[in-house]
Motif scaffolding. Structure first.
Motif, PDB file in Angstrom:
ATOM      1  N   ARG A   6       0.841  -1.199   0.000  1.00  0.00           N
ATOM      2  CA  ARG A   6       0.000   0.000   0.000  1.00  0.00           C
ATOM      3  C   ARG A   6       0.881   1.255   0.000  1.00  0.00           C
ATOM      4  O   ARG A   6       0.635   2.208  -0.736  1.00  0.00           O
ATOM      5  CB  ARG A   6      -0.922  -0.009   1.212  1.00  0.00           C
ATOM      6  N   LEU A   7       1.942   1.254   0.825  1.00  0.00           N
ATOM      7  CA  LEU A   7       2.855   2.396   0.882  1.00  0.00           C
ATOM      8  C   LEU A   7       3.540   2.607  -0.457  1.00  0.00           C
ATOM      9  O   LEU A   7       3.707   3.754  -0.912  1.00  0.00           O
ATOM     10  CB  LEU A   7       3.899   2.166   1.981  1.00  0.00           C
ATOM     11  N   SER A   8       3.917   1.509  -1.098  1.00  0.00           N
ATOM     12  CA  SER A   8       4.573   1.611  -2.397  1.00  0.00           C
ATOM     13  C   SER A   8       3.649   2.239  -3.436  1.00  0.00           C
ATOM     14  O   SER A   8       4.062   3.070  -4.252  1.00  0.00           O
ATOM     15  CB  SER A   8       5.029   0.227  -2.866  1.00  0.00           C
ATOM     16  N   ARG A   9       2.386   1.872  -3.377  1.00  0.00           N
ATOM     17  CA  ARG A   9       1.420   2.439  -4.332  1.00  0.00           C
ATOM     18  C   ARG A   9       1.199   3.921  -4.076  1.00  0.00           C
ATOM     19  O   ARG A   9       1.102   4.720  -5.011  1.00  0.00           O
ATOM     20  CB  ARG A   9       0.094   1.684  -4.238  1.00  0.00           C
ATOM     21  N   VAL A  10       1.115   4.298  -2.798  1.00  0.00           N
ATOM     22  CA  VAL A  10       0.929   5.712  -2.460  1.00  0.00           C
ATOM     23  C   VAL A  10       2.141   6.517  -2.923  1.00  0.00           C
ATOM     24  O   VAL A  10       1.997   7.616  -3.491  1.00  0.00           O
ATOM     25  CB  VAL A  10       0.721   5.877  -0.947  1.00  0.00           C
ATOM     26  N   LEU A  11       3.339   5.975  -2.700  1.00  0.00           N
ATOM     27  CA  LEU A  11       4.550   6.659  -3.139  1.00  0.00           C
ATOM     28  C   LEU A  11       4.570   6.817  -4.651  1.00  0.00           C
ATOM     29  O   LEU A  11       4.875   7.896  -5.173  1.00  0.00           O
ATOM     30  CB  LEU A  11       5.789   5.885  -2.672  1.00  0.00           C
ATOM     31  N   SER A  12       4.249   5.743  -5.350  1.00  0.00           N
ATOM     32  CA  SER A  12       4.248   5.793  -6.809  1.00  0.00           C
ATOM     33  C   SER A  12       3.221   6.804  -7.318  1.00  0.00           C
ATOM     34  O   SER A  12       3.511   7.604  -8.217  1.00  0.00           O
ATOM     35  CB  SER A  12       3.942   4.407  -7.371  1.00  0.00           C
ATOM     36  N   PHE A  13       2.032   6.796  -6.720  1.00  0.00           N
ATOM     37  CA  PHE A  13       1.000   7.749  -7.143  1.00  0.00           C
ATOM     38  C   PHE A  13       1.460   9.183  -6.881  1.00  0.00           C
ATOM     39  O   PHE A  13       1.282  10.070  -7.727  1.00  0.00           O
ATOM     40  CB  PHE A  13      -0.305   7.469  -6.389  1.00  0.00           C
TER      41      PHE A  13
END
Length: 491
Positions: A6-13
């Motif tokens: 989830r953190l990786s997706r937020v960072l990528s977004f």
């Protein structure tokens, strides 16, 4: 869902949202389609009026640009026409591509806090946004520098291959300061292969041969140009702290306490070089093992060092737009300083993270304010097109047109080529310019055009003199754009 996922997706977004913001700012500047100012017009006239062979030699108006950049510009205007947007298309594309390259480079070194700070700085940087729509090579300088550094951080790059040979041979022909990036990379490769240095030395010899040929074809005239050396003379032999604070203030746009931010960036550099985890430490891949973790961060410092050495040797000015290619590295090291504060020991975690947030806000405040203002109310310096269009529409056969010396290149670009004009002398002495105007006495209609007025006394003195010897009939005055057009009856 895995919290790390989830953190990786937020960072990528978040990262791609910042890239989208940077693209929007650059597109807004590009679509504003301001007039070509003096330097742009001088280079544009070379691109438009010289053939391919002419672009390989000495340029008119004491201009200098990489051969590859000039040839690509010539190709674009041949295909798309000679309008401002066609001339600015290549810098615009380079500016947009630099956003993505920077993200790919920075995410290898920075954790989320530092990465988002550095990427936000690059996205909203007023100077990077501005030069992404400038008919000059500075935006492509940034792109080439980032491309070389990104290639160096790839695991395969530590192996000496034909790829490095080709990259080194081409880079300096498309960007003059690429020489400094190549020098830094070459030194790092030499250190990495110090047990068997001959392949690196042969690679370096090939690069030097290409640069030598470039000097004979393109750079010799610039190196021997006394007026350019005098213009940039104050930026040679500066002490390192003055040079770095100057870089942080302009072109990096970090004008709030630049000396403090230089210190924080040096802390960030140390954090990158000496951090225990290192680049790709999470990977067990044998291919990644070829990459020595600390070396890629050292190359950033070497780029600064080599560029400063060139300035100290009076080979290249460490100043303003000439060092725009260093700005992404300033932001990367500033992001590393945020990371350093974010990752201090656990017992100080609250205060360190608060300090990291405050530092990020301090870094972003001034660039954000300026870029926001420019987005909603674009500045049009030397916006000469409306004035020349008015002259084109109202010119009558027999009119006399006097063009101030520094306005001539932009006038030549925008004016009807059938309109004859008198070019003023270089404004070294106001009295000489007054005598030029006195020679126009007896004419019923005299147009006087000013742009890029370097000394306000030139404009005020000439207009005051005209008001005493004739009658002002018409005018188009844009003080904020530094453009003035007058019509006088001097009978």
């Amino acid at each position: 869902m895995n919290p790390f996922s989830r953190l990786s997706r937020v960072l990528s977004f978040s990262a791609w949202a910042l890239i989208a913001l940077g693209l929007l700012l650059r597109l807004r500047q590009y679509l504003a389609n301001r007039s070509l100012w003096l330097d742009e017009a001088m280079l544009a006239l070379n691109i438009l009026h010289k053939d391919v062979w002419g672009l390989l030699g000495r340029l008119d108006y004491e201009q200098g640009a990489p051969v590859g950049f000039l040839l690509l510009e010539k190709l674009v205007v041949t295909l798309l026409g000679d309008g401002e947007r066609a001339l600015r298309l290549l810098p615009f594309l380079a500016g947009c591509a630099s956003l993505i390259l920077f993200y790919l480079l920075a995410r290898q070194f920075l954790s989320p806090a530092g990465l988002l700070t550095a990427l936000a700085l690059l996205a909203i940087s007023p100077m990077l946004v501005y030069y992404a729509s400038e008919v000059k090579q500075y935006s492509s300088d940034v792109f080439v520098a980032l491309l070389l550094l990104y290639l160096f951080t790839r695991p395969w790059s530590q192996r000496l291959s034909y790829g490095w040979l080709v990259a080194g041979l081409l880079a300096s022909w498309f960007s003059h300061p690429a020489v400094f990036v190549l020098a830094a990379i070459g030194l790092m490769l030499l250190w990495q292969h110090r047990q068997r240095p001959w392949p690196v030395l042969m690679l370096g010899a090939a690069w030097l041969a290409s640069i030598g040929l470039l000097y004979l074809v393109n750079l010799r005239g610039l190196a021997q140009n006394d007026s350019l050396r005098a213009y940039w003379g104050e930026y040679f032999h500066r002490d390192p702290l003055t040079a770095l604070t100057g870089l942080f203030a302009n072109p990096a746009g970090l004008t709030l306490a630049p000396a403090l931010l230089v210190g924080m960036a040096l802390i960030g550099a140390g954090f990158l070089v000496f951090q225990k985890t290192g680049l790709h430490a999470h990977s067990d891949s044998p291919e990644h093992a070829l990459l020595q973790p600390r070396n890629p961060a050292l190359v950033f410092l070497l780029v600064f060092g080599v560029t400063y050495l060139a300035s100290w040797l009076e080979l290249y000015p460490f100043a303003r737009r000439m060092i725009l290619f260093l700005v992404p590295l300033v932001y990367l090291l500033s992001g590393a300083a945020v990371d350093f504060l974010w990752h201090t020991p656990l017992r100080l975690r609250f205060f360190s993270r608060l300090a990291a947030v405050l530092l990020a806000g301090f870094l972003l405040y001034q660039p954000l304010v300026i870029s926001t203002q420019d987005f909603f109310a674009s500045v049009y310096p030397e916006h000469i097109r409306p004035a020349v269009s008015y002259l084109n529409a109202n010119y009558r056969e027999g009119d006399v047109v006097y063009v101030y010396y520094w306005a001539v290149p932009a006038f030549r670009y925008y004016a009807d080529p059938e309109i004859p004009y008198l070019a003023g002398q270089r404004p070294k002495d106001l009295h000489i310019l007054l005598k030029e105007l006195d020679s126009l006495r007896g004419q019923a209609r005299v147009w006087v055009l000013f742009s890029h007025v370097t000394d306000i006394n030139d404009h005020d003195g000439l207009v005051a003199h005209l008001d005493t010897i004739g009658q002002r009939l018409d005018q188009v005055v844009e003080p904020l754009a530094n453009v003035y057009l007058y019509l006088y009856d001097l009978r």
